[in-house]
Design a protein around this motif. Structure first.
Motif, PDB file in Angstrom:
ATOM      1  N   ARG A   6       0.847  -1.191   0.000  1.00  0.00           N
ATOM      2  CA  ARG A   6       0.000   0.000   0.000  1.00  0.00           C
ATOM      3  C   ARG A   6       0.886   1.245   0.000  1.00  0.00           C
ATOM      4  O   ARG A   6       2.054   1.183   0.351  1.00  0.00           O
ATOM      5  CB  ARG A   6      -0.907   0.036   1.237  1.00  0.00           C
ATOM      6  N   ALA A  17       1.301  -3.669   3.651  1.00  0.00           N
ATOM      7  CA  ALA A  17       0.070  -3.243   4.319  1.00  0.00           C
ATOM      8  C   ALA A  17       0.118  -3.539   5.814  1.00  0.00           C
ATOM      9  O   ALA A  17      -0.424  -2.779   6.621  1.00  0.00           O
ATOM     10  CB  ALA A  17      -1.139  -3.907   3.679  1.00  0.00           C
ATOM     11  N   ARG A  22      -4.821   1.078   8.680  1.00  0.00           N
ATOM     12  CA  ARG A  22      -5.816   1.340   7.639  1.00  0.00           C
ATOM     13  C   ARG A  22      -6.927   2.197   8.233  1.00  0.00           C
ATOM     14  O   ARG A  22      -7.471   1.895   9.299  1.00  0.00           O
ATOM     15  CB  ARG A  22      -6.403   0.040   7.098  1.00  0.00           C
ATOM     16  N   SER A  43      -4.161   4.007   3.752  1.00  0.00           N
ATOM     17  CA  SER A  43      -3.130   3.436   4.619  1.00  0.00           C
ATOM     18  C   SER A  43      -2.185   4.530   5.077  1.00  0.00           C
ATOM     19  O   SER A  43      -1.909   5.480   4.348  1.00  0.00           O
ATOM     20  CB  SER A  43      -2.356   2.359   3.863  1.00  0.00           C
TER      21      SER A  43
END
Length: 91
Positions: A6, A17, A22, A43
């Motif tokens: 991300r 990620a 998030r 993110s």
């Protein structure tokens, strides 16, 4: 198996990620996304510089393509740091 990558909305750097928090918008308000929730998300590295930049209204608006409010910034920061502490203990 491929690791999901991300882009951090704070520093614009790409990373795994799992190394980021998030965020998502629920009813126009910014919240931390729980695991498995679908929909538009953003993110953010849990670094102070990324949080400072990434939580600016203009950056959030661009990421979510809508106006976003942070109802309680202190509570959001607390959620992020608590999540990070739990993750660090689990490693």
């Amino acid at each position: 198996m491929a690791v999901p990558i991300r882009t951090c909305i704070g520093c614009r750097q790409r990373d795994a990620a799992a190394e980021m928090v998030r965020l998502r918008v629920a009813d126009g308000r910014l919240v931390m996304a729980e695991g498995g929730q679908s929909g538009r998300g953003a993110s953010l590295h849990p670094r102070p510089s990324c949080l400072e930049t990434g939580l600016r209204p203009d950056v959030l608006g661009r990421a979510f393509k809508q106006r976003v409010t942070i109802p309680d910034a202190a509570k959001l920061f607390q959620q992020i740091t608590t999540t990070l502490r739990r993750a660090a203990r689990g490693r």
